[in-house]
Design an enzyme around this catalytic site. Structure first.
Site, short mmCIF file in Angstrom:
data_model
loop_
_atom_site.label_atom_id
_atom_site.label_comp_id
_atom_site.label_asym_id
_atom_site.label_seq_id
_atom_site.Cartn_x
_atom_site.Cartn_y
_atom_site.Cartn_z
N ASP A 15 0.84 -1.20 0.00
CA ASP A 15 0.00 0.00 0.00
C ASP A 15 0.88 1.25 0.00
O ASP A 15 1.64 1.48 0.94
CB ASP A 15 -0.89 -0.01 1.25
N ASP A 105 -3.47 2.46 -5.81
CA ASP A 105 -2.27 2.53 -4.97
C ASP A 105 -2.08 1.34 -4.03
O ASP A 105 -1.28 1.41 -3.11
CB ASP A 105 -2.29 3.82 -4.15
N GLU A 106 -2.77 0.24 -4.27
CA GLU A 106 -2.56 -0.92 -3.39
C GLU A 106 -2.89 -2.21 -4.12
O GLU A 106 -3.68 -2.24 -5.06
CB GLU A 106 -3.38 -0.80 -2.11
#
Length: 399
Positions: A15, A105-106
Site C-alpha cells: 500500500d 495505490d494498493e
C-alpha cells in the site's frame, strides 16, 4: 522450524503511503518534509506531515487549512498519479505473477510459490519496498500474513513506509489486541454500537457468540465481523480480474445545499468517472447514485441503459434524473454525501445513447480528454464550474 519457514504467511498487502501527496513531494523537492494537501474544495490526499496536524482525507478544504494553516495546497494531477501507479504495478508484476490490484495505490501479492528462488515472504517484501523506492521514488508499506485481511491490517499498522510480518502462530494475539475499528466494515455507526456495548477490541468481538453479534448488528454485519475477528478469510489472491464498476464520491458539509450546488457536484463527479472510463477504454450500462442524508441513512438508485456508454452527457442526464427522484428526502433530511458509479462494465467501444445532440458525442469527449491530458485536468471546465473549487476530487467508490 527454527528458520521460520513455517511461520510466515505468503500474502503481501502493498500500500503506497499518502499516494497522491507522495507523488507531489517526489516531483517537487520544495514540498518534501512539508505538510501538503492535494485538492482544494475537499482534501483528496494529505502528506503525513499534514496528517500529523489533523488533516484527513475527505475533509473540507477550509477546515483542513484551519487545522494546518501552513499547509501547501496543490491541485490534483491525475495523469501523474496514473503514470506512477503503472510504474509501481510493474514492480509488483516483476516480483510475482500473482498480483491482485485493489485500487490505484494498493495490491495483494501471493508469493508462496517463490520460496525456493526468492526466499521467505519477508525477504521478498523487503526487496519489494526497496524496488518501489529505487524505481519509482515512492514510499510503500507492506504487510505479510496468512490471509488477505490480516495482511491489509498489518500494512496499515506499519505505516508510514514500514513492513510488518504477522507470524502464523501469533496472528490471533496480534489481531485481538487491535481496536475494533480495524475490522473491515466498522465505520462510525458500527463502532458506536460496539463501544456502547463495551466492545472495544477485536478480541472482545471474538469472545462473543455469532448470534450475539447478529442480534446487535444484523445478520450480514454480525457474521462478517465474527469471521474476521477469528481471522477467517478464505479468499485467495486473484489475478486477471478487472474492476466491475468505476465511481467517485464527494462528502458535503452539513447544512443546506442549493440545487445548483448539488448539480455542480454531480456534474464534476460524472465528468471524472466518465473520463477515467474512457482512459481505460471501458463502457458501462448501469448508472448508480449513492446518497447519505443528514440523519446518516443512505439511499441507492440505479438505472440501466439499453447500451453501454462512457459519454459524459448521457451519464449526467441519467444521474440528474436519479438525484431528482430523491429531492424530497434531500429536502427533508439534508444531504452529506453524493456518489456516482458506472457498473456492468464492458470492454466494447462506447455507443451513443439518449440524449442525442451535437454536444453529447464521442468527438467532444475525445477533444476535451486530449486537451486535459496535455495541459492538465483544469485546462477545460464547464461554464458552471468556472470560479468554483473542484468538489469531485475524491477517491473512487469501492467496486
Amino acid at each position: 522450524m527454527a528458520d521460520g519457514t513455517l511461520t510466515e504467511g505468503t500474502v503481501l498487502h502493498a500500500d503506497l503511503d499518502a499516494f497522491y501527496a507522495s507523488v507531489e513531494q517526489r516531483d517537487d523537492p520544495s514540498l518534501r518534509g512539508r505538510p501538503v494537501i492535494v485538492g482544494g474544495g475537499v482534501v483528496l490526499a494529505a502528506s503525513y506531515e499534514a496528517k500529523a496536524r489533523g488533516v484527513r482525507t475527505a475533509m473540507g478544504g477550509r477546515q483542513a487549512l484551519q487545522a494546518c494553516p501552513e499547509a501547501v495546497v496543490v491541485p490534483a494531477r491525475f495523469a501523474a498519479y496514473t503514470e506512477a501507479s503503472r510504474a509501481v504495478f510493474e514492480v509488483f508484476h516483476d516480483t510475482t505473477p500473482m498480483v491482485e490490484g485493489i485500487s490505484i495505490d494498493e495490491a495483494f501479492l501471493e508469493v508462496g510459490g517463490l520460496r525456493r528462488i526468492r526466499g521467505l515472504p519477508s525477504t521478498i517484501a523487503t526487496q519489494l519496498r526497496a524496488d518501489v523506492r529505487a524505481r519509482v521514488g515512492l514510499p510503500i508499506s507492506v504487510g505479510v500474513a496468512r490471509t488477505k485481511y490480516l495482511a491489509k491490517v498489518a500494512s496499515a499498522v506499519s505505516k508510514p513506509e514500514g513492513m510488518l510480518v504477522v507470524p502464523v502462530e501469533r496472528e490471533l494475539a496480534f489481531l485481538h489486541a487491535l481496536p475494533v475499528e480495524r475490522l473491515w466494515g466498522v465505520g462510525k455507526v458500527t463502532s458506536a454500537k460496539l463501544r456502547d456495548a463495551r466492545i472495544v477490541t477485536v478480541g472482545d468481538v471474538a469472545e462473543m457468540f455469532e448470534s450475539e453479534l447478529v442480534q446487535l448488528l444484523g445478520s450480514g454485519a454480525g457474521r462478517h465481523l465474527h469471521a474476521l475477528a477469528h481471522n477467517r478469510d478464505p479468499r485467495p489472491v486473484q489475478t486477471g480480474q478487472r474492476r466491475s464498476s468505476m465511481g467517485a464520491q464527494h462528502a458535503l458539509g452539513r447544512g443546506e445545499h442549493s440545487p445548483a450546488e448539488l448539480d455542480l457536484v454531480l456534474l464534476t463527479l460524472v465528468d471524472r468517472v466518465t473520463r477515467r472510463m474512457r482512459e481505460s477504454r471501458r463502457t458501462g450500462s448501469t448508472i448508480t447514485i449513492r446518497l447519505r442524508f443528514g440523519d446518516f441513512t443512505r439511499s441507492t438508485s440505479s438505472h440501466t441503459l439499453a447500451r453501454p456508454t462512457a459519454h459524459t452527457v448521457t451519464v449526467l442526464d441519467v444521474a440528474r434524473r436519479l438525484l431528482a427522484s430523491r429531492s424530497g428526502a434531500i429536502k427533508e433530511k439534508g444531504i452529506t454525501l453524493i456518489g456516482v458509479s458506472l457498473g456492468s462494465l464492458d470492454d466494447q467501444p462506447a455507443q451513443l445513447a439518449l440524449p442525442l445532440d451535437v454536444t453529447s458525442g464521442a468527438e467532444l469527449d475525445d477533444v476535451i480528454d486530449a486537451v486535459r491530458n496535455k495541459f492538465g485536468g483544469a485546462a477545460v471546465r464547464r461554464a458552471v464550474q468556472l470560479g468554483e473549487t473542484d468538489p469531485g476530487a475524491a477517491p473512487h467508490l469501492p467496486d
